[in-house]
Design a protein around this motif. Structure first.
Motif, PDB file in Angstrom:
ATOM      1  N   GLY A  93      61.394  42.010  75.466  1.00 34.28           N
ATOM      2  CA  GLY A  93      61.233  40.723  74.545  1.00 34.28           C
ATOM      3  C   GLY A  93      62.363  40.173  74.010  1.00 34.28           C
ATOM      4  N   THR A 122      58.049  47.655  72.186  1.00 31.71           N
ATOM      5  CA  THR A 122      57.392  46.955  73.245  1.00 31.71           C
ATOM      6  C   THR A 122      57.842  47.333  74.543  1.00 31.71           C
ATOM      7  OG1 THR A 122      58.776  44.911  73.113  1.00 31.71           O
ATOM      8  CG2 THR A 122      56.989  44.890  71.643  1.00 31.71           C
ATOM      9  N   GLY A 123      59.207  47.596  74.801  1.00 28.48           N
ATOM     10  CA  GLY A 123      59.580  48.082  75.988  1.00 28.48           C
ATOM     11  C   GLY A 123      60.883  49.042  75.914  1.00 28.48           C
ATOM     12  N   LEU A 147      57.560  54.407  74.008  1.00 32.33           N
ATOM     13  CA  LEU A 147      56.928  53.296  74.007  1.00 32.33           C
ATOM     14  C   LEU A 147      55.532  53.425  72.980  1.00 32.33           C
ATOM     15  CD1 LEU A 147      56.932  50.444  75.331  1.00 32.33           C
ATOM     16  CD2 LEU A 147      55.286  51.240  77.030  1.00 32.33           C
ATOM     17  N   THR A 162      61.827  45.503  70.823  1.00 34.22           N
ATOM     18  CA  THR A 162      60.776  45.568  69.362  1.00 34.22           C
ATOM     19  C   THR A 162      60.039  43.870  69.362  1.00 34.22           C
ATOM     20  OG1 THR A 162      62.584  45.116  68.074  1.00 34.22           O
ATOM     21  CG2 THR A 162      62.303  47.086  68.440  1.00 34.22           C
ATOM     22  N   ARG A 163      59.137  43.852  68.762  1.00 30.42           N
ATOM     23  CA  ARG A 163      58.614  42.734  68.154  1.00 30.42           C
ATOM     24  C   ARG A 163      59.357  41.892  67.308  1.00 30.42           C
ATOM     25  NH1 ARG A 163      54.311  46.736  68.122  1.00 30.42           N
ATOM     26  NH2 ARG A 163      52.745  46.306  69.765  1.00 30.42           N
ATOM     27  N   GLY A 217      57.294  48.669  80.127  1.00 30.16           N
ATOM     28  CA  GLY A 217      56.939  47.489  78.820  1.00 30.16           C
ATOM     29  C   GLY A 217      57.853  46.523  78.862  1.00 30.16           C
ATOM     30  N   ARG A 218      57.738  45.940  78.126  1.00 31.93           N
ATOM     31  CA  ARG A 218      58.623  44.266  78.047  1.00 31.93           C
ATOM     32  C   ARG A 218      59.586  44.524  76.756  1.00 31.93           C
ATOM     33  NH1 ARG A 218      57.489  39.894  75.208  1.00 31.93           N
ATOM     34  NH2 ARG A 218      55.640  40.796  74.514  1.00 31.93           N
TER      35      ARG A 218
END
Length: 571
Positions: A305, A287-288, A281, A322-323, A302-303
């Motif tokens: 997404g 992000t998760g 992370l 990931t973003r 985490g999240r």
């Protein structure tokens, strides 16, 4: 015949060395005729055709569709319309880079020689023939440089053609090294631009500016080469870049050290995966992280997404959120990390399985020893019952005294057996003095002679000695045949710490094939002679003693319990 000849000519032209020679020859003739004249333009068109046969990106025998053919014709028209010393200089720089890329893909020096000649020719033509057309230069100097490039060019092109003809089976290289191509193209371009800078900014002549430019670029390349791979045991830029390219923004060796530490310290597989996921992370853009190794072994941190990347290796499936969309290099790096995590997880499972197998083996060995202990206790009880049944009528007092002596000893042995049931493993038997143990031995053995004088200063593990005597005596009694039971003697030999306890009988010898395996592994036989002695030998070794078959022949079989001497590995 004409068709066969045309096919042979086509295959010969498609060879890399022949195509390179034809491409350079067309360029040489175009420059001699003048690249801005119609003959020169026609020869440059032929030069581009030879380039299409030589180029290392697409196979030369590939058929062109309509769209690529239209784009090719459009590019040729644009090249002819924009033809000038600037565009030709850019083309020669690109062509020199491709020649270097082709040379770098070849393994032997002889195979690279025509390409290196071609690179030298292109650099010479660029610096001494094409660039002087566009810079203010004395006409005599320009003419001298052009004559030098022209005459030297003939020699180089002829050398490339001869080397291509002499090599009948010139192998094509592997995938071209486009990093080398970019380096060569940039180096040549920097030389040209630096020379022009020295001319227009410092007011130097072209030949002097060219020498200064070549010297400056050579010095810069020498410094970069030394920084890339310095000598003396220091790591250079190459190692740093390879580490960074492999691990992204997180050095791989640091991540491996952290995960190894978690694998050693984590109490369970779930805790290990959770700690490893928290480490992942920390990667940029993550992000998760969610994982699943088996039913019931799953979790997340985490999240995730919208952008989720699922990577599976064996039984471990990891989903990384990931973003934004991850590129191919990042996915490859994550896949490597997941593979490492899966291997760590497998090693933990194997360690747990080995621990369970060891525990079950300890229980099994303890059960085997207890089985023999119980069997020996049962035989002792049967002997006491026989003595009580037949002895009270003849000698009531003696029989009562015998029972009073034997029952406490049997109760103590039974207590030891129950203690081993509560805690499986080798019991460090209680030490007793050898005379006390030897004094109690004849009372519980029937039809067995006890010979020897014990040393009053010695102590021995009573449980080990009891089990050794009971097993050996019972095994000797199991040899009974039509001649009856063999005579059994328990004997103490030697003095001090070098004494030995022998159990002898005059029965049949142990078969040689069984004697080799006895005390080392279970031996199948109708009368035993295997499991009990094997367990006894292991217990004795743990307590610093040794059980061995000291003598083995018909009428003289001897099992011995003693301490091994230094350097003696006999069993």
């Amino acid at each position: 015949m004409s068709l066969i000849g045309s096919e042979h000519w086509r295959d010969a032209v498609r060879k890399p060395g022949h195509a390179l020679a034809a491409m350079l020859a067309c360029l040489q003739l175009a420059l001699v005729a003048g690249y801005d004249t119609w003959p020169g333009r026609m020869l440059l068109t032929a030069h581009l055709g030879a380039f299409l046969l030589w180029q290392p990106m697409v196979a030369a025998n590939r058929r062109l569709d309509a769209v690529p053919l239209v784009l090719l014709l459009a590019g040729l028209i644009v090249f002819q319309l924009a033809l000038g010393w600037v565009s030709l200089s850019v083309w020669l720089c690109m062509l020199a880079g491709l020649v270097v890329a082709q040379a770098a893909s070849r393994s032997g020096r002889r195979e690279r020689f025509p390409d290196l000649l071609g690179f030298g020719y292109l650099v010479l033509v660029l610096l001494a023939w094409v660039v002087p057309f566009g810079v203010p230069l004395d006409p005599d100097v320009r003419q001298l440089l052009a004559r030098l490039a022209r005459n030297t060019g003939y020699v180089i092109v002829l050398a490339v053609a001869l080397s291509a003809l002499l090599k009948r089976r010139q192998r094509t290289g592997a995938l071209p090294d486009f990093a080398a191509a970019a380096t060569a193209m940039l180096a040549v371009g920097v030389i040209v631009l630096t020379a022009l800078a020295f001319m227009f900014l410092a007011g130097a002549s072209y030949e002097r500016a060219l020498l200064q430019s070549v010297g400056s670029v050579a010095l810069a390349l020498l410094m970069l080469g030394w920084l890339w791979n310095p000598r003396g045991g220091y790591s250079g830029v190459a190692l740093l870049l390879s580490r960074r390219a492999l691990a992204g923004s997180l050095p791989l060796e640091e991540w491996l050290g952290e995960v190894s530490e978690e694998a050693r310290n984590a109490p369970s597989a779930t805790a290990f995966l959770a700690a490893a996921a928290k480490r992942m992370l920390e990667l940029p853009g993550v992000t998760g992280v969610a994982w699943q190794a088996e039913p019931g072994l799953q979790g997340s941190v985490g999240r995730l997404g919208r952008h989720a990347n699922r990577i599976v290796h064996g039984d471990l499936a990891v989903t990384i959120g990931t973003r934004g969309a991850a590129d191919a290099v990042t996915l490859w790096r994550w896949e490597l990390m997941v593979n490492i995590l899966a291997e760590f997880l497998v090693s933990r499972r194997q360690a747990a399985d080995l621990a369970e197998i060891g525990y079950l083996r300890a229980i099994h060995e303890t059960g085997a020893r207890l089985t023999h202990d119980v069997k020996n206790l049962l035989q002792a009880f049967e002997a006491i019952l026989y003595a009580a049944d037949s002895g009270f009528e003849r000698d009531p007092e003696g029989t009562r005294a015998l029972i009073q002596r034997q029952l406490p000893a049997l109760a103590g042995r039974l207590r030891l057996a129950l203690e081993k049931l509560r805690q499986p493993g080798i019991d460090a038997s209680e030490s007793v003095s050898l005379p006390d143990w030897w004094a109690r031995l004849p009372a519980r053995l029937h039809d067995v002679a006890c010979v020897g004088e014990p040393d009053s200063m010695l102590s021995v593990p009573a449980g080990l000695f009891d089990r050794f005597v009971d097993n050996c005596v019972q095994n000797a009694r199991d040899k009974a045949d039509v001649r009856g039971r063999p005579n059994i003697v328990v004997q103490l030999t030697g003095r001090g710490r070098d004494f030995a306890l022998d159990v002898r009988d005059d029965g049949q010898a142990v078969p040689p094939e069984r004697a080799m395996r006895l005390l080392r592994e279970p031996v199948a036989s109708d009368a035993g002679l295997g499991v009990g002695l094997m367990q006894l030998a292991r217990e004795a070794a743990l307590l610093g003693w040794r059980v061995r078959l000291a003598e083995n022949r018909d009428g003289a079989v001897c099992f011995r319990l003693d301490r091994p001497q230094a350097g003696d590995t006999t069993r």
